[in-house]
Design a protein around this motif. Sequence first.
Motif, PDB file in Angstrom:
ATOM      1  N   LYS A 200      16.503  36.485 107.829  1.00  0.00           N
ATOM      2  CA  LYS A 200      16.830  36.496 106.390  1.00  0.00           C
ATOM      3  C   LYS A 200      18.254  37.334 105.812  1.00  0.00           C
ATOM      4  O   LYS A 200      18.784  36.837 105.285  1.00  0.00           O
ATOM      5  N   ASP A 201      18.191  38.523 106.807  1.00  0.00           N
ATOM      6  CA  ASP A 201      19.423  39.288 106.343  1.00  0.00           C
ATOM      7  C   ASP A 201      20.744  38.433 106.905  1.00  0.00           C
ATOM      8  O   ASP A 201      21.698  38.407 106.071  1.00  0.00           O
TER       9      ASP A 201
ATOM     10  N   ASN B  26      21.429  35.876 104.322  1.00  0.00           N
ATOM     11  CA  ASN B  26      22.225  36.324 103.017  1.00  0.00           C
ATOM     12  C   ASN B  26      23.621  36.406 103.345  1.00  0.00           C
ATOM     13  O   ASN B  26      24.423  36.535 102.595  1.00  0.00           O
TER      14      ASN B  26
ATOM     15  N   ILE C 135      25.301  33.250 103.497  1.00  0.00           N
ATOM     16  CA  ILE C 135      25.489  32.361 101.946  1.00  0.00           C
ATOM     17  C   ILE C 135      26.687  33.399 101.355  1.00  0.00           C
ATOM     18  O   ILE C 135      27.606  32.837 100.670  1.00  0.00           O
ATOM     19  N   ASN C 136      26.487  34.542 101.400  1.00  0.00           N
ATOM     20  CA  ASN C 136      27.601  35.679 100.612  1.00  0.00           C
ATOM     21  C   ASN C 136      29.082  35.194 101.070  1.00  0.00           C
ATOM     22  O   ASN C 136      30.030  35.171 100.294  1.00  0.00           O
TER      23      ASN C 136
ATOM     24  N   ALA D 118      23.585  33.665  96.399  1.00  0.00           N
ATOM     25  CA  ALA D 118      22.702  34.004  97.473  1.00  0.00           C
ATOM     26  C   ALA D 118      21.176  34.601  96.654  1.00  0.00           C
ATOM     27  O   ALA D 118      20.110  34.123  97.022  1.00  0.00           O
ATOM     28  N   HIS D 119      21.707  35.503  95.721  1.00  0.00           N
ATOM     29  CA  HIS D 119      20.440  35.930  95.040  1.00  0.00           C
ATOM     30  C   HIS D 119      20.327  35.643  93.480  1.00  0.00           C
ATOM     31  O   HIS D 119      19.376  35.696  92.788  1.00  0.00           O
TER      32      HIS D 119
ATOM     33  N   ASP E  28      26.391  36.606  92.090  1.00  0.00           N
ATOM     34  CA  ASP E  28      26.888  36.543  93.430  1.00  0.00           C
ATOM     35  C   ASP E  28      28.221  36.077  93.517  1.00  0.00           C
ATOM     36  O   ASP E  28      29.286  36.183  94.260  1.00  0.00           O
TER      37      ASP E  28
ATOM     38  N   GLY F 118      18.188  32.599  93.257  1.00  0.00           N
ATOM     39  CA  GLY F 118      19.102  32.517  94.237  1.00  0.00           C
ATOM     40  C   GLY F 118      18.729  31.629  95.344  1.00  0.00           C
ATOM     41  O   GLY F 118      17.534  31.094  95.616  1.00  0.00           O
TER      42      GLY F 118
ATOM     43  N   VAL G  87      18.547  32.020  98.759  1.00  0.00           N
ATOM     44  CA  VAL G  87      17.695  32.382  99.491  1.00  0.00           C
ATOM     45  C   VAL G  87      16.259  32.281  99.494  1.00  0.00           C
ATOM     46  O   VAL G  87      15.510  31.755 100.044  1.00  0.00           O
TER      47      VAL G  87
ATOM     48  N   GLU H  74      13.271  29.839 100.864  1.00  0.00           N
ATOM     49  CA  GLU H  74      11.867  30.248 101.593  1.00  0.00           C
ATOM     50  C   GLU H  74      10.793  29.531 100.543  1.00  0.00           C
ATOM     51  O   GLU H  74       9.730  29.190 101.524  1.00  0.00           O
TER      52      GLU H  74
END
Length: 270
Positions: A122-123, A126, A129-130, A158-159, A163, A222, A224, A228
């Motif tokens: 997941k990190d 992130n 995408i960033n 992303a969130h 962003d 976002g 992410v 999910e």
Amino acid sequence: MSRKHHHLKGAEVSCCVKYFLFGFNIIFWVSKYSLCIVYLLKTLEKGVLSNLSSITDLGGFDPVWLFIVVGGVMFILGFAGCIGALRENTFLLKFFSVFLGLIFFLELTAGILAFVFKDWIKDQLNFFINNNVKAYRDDIDLQNLIDFAQEYWLCCGAHGPDDWNLNIYFNCTDLNPSRERCGVPFSCCIKDPAVNLFTFSCLSNLIFKKDLEWQKYIYTKGCVGQFEKWLQDNLIIVAGIFVGIALLQIFGICLAQNLVSDVQAVKANW
């Protein structure tokens, strides 16, 4: 003794297994050619996806090479399976079944590791995408990719929309001369259901609109979180695809081993 001799004399290679295995390996050949097309596009269109390695945390490794390696492995496996089946070559058939079993084991291991280290994945998502947000205008393919993701999953950034402040064209600094300052890409905009087009007010003076008003014009969730949610909603389909691939691999291994047994039985009769 006579019954045993009669049984060995009647041993023969199953044509169904032989040509089933040959047809099965056509899948590997088709996959190989598909991956070769990716490589040719990479080679002929210089600069396309050229910054992909720079936006992934892989130490400069270009993920395109992964497609080339996978294509090469599929080519070798397809060659071994097809020629082994047609020529009834036990060495090539054993090579095919062993390496196909190894691939199955690696996929199973990768699935277990993905479940165990899901927070790390997941990190990395992130991070990816960033960095895509930062490089949005630098590569047309990456731009199309992130636009597709935002339109498909009804998301923005992303969130969230904030962003996009990371991008030099959309950030809200006073020194930013871009006409897109304080805005977001069109793929973040909510389409007018009447005409299936973006509303003209989507990007105009977005910075002056309150967060609650954003929901009228742009997607505020976002990508992410939406990804999910999509995985959870389609868990059965996703799991079914992976199980189907695994069953195909097991089926290929069984065909190869069955054919090896037939060939060895015929040779024993000699």
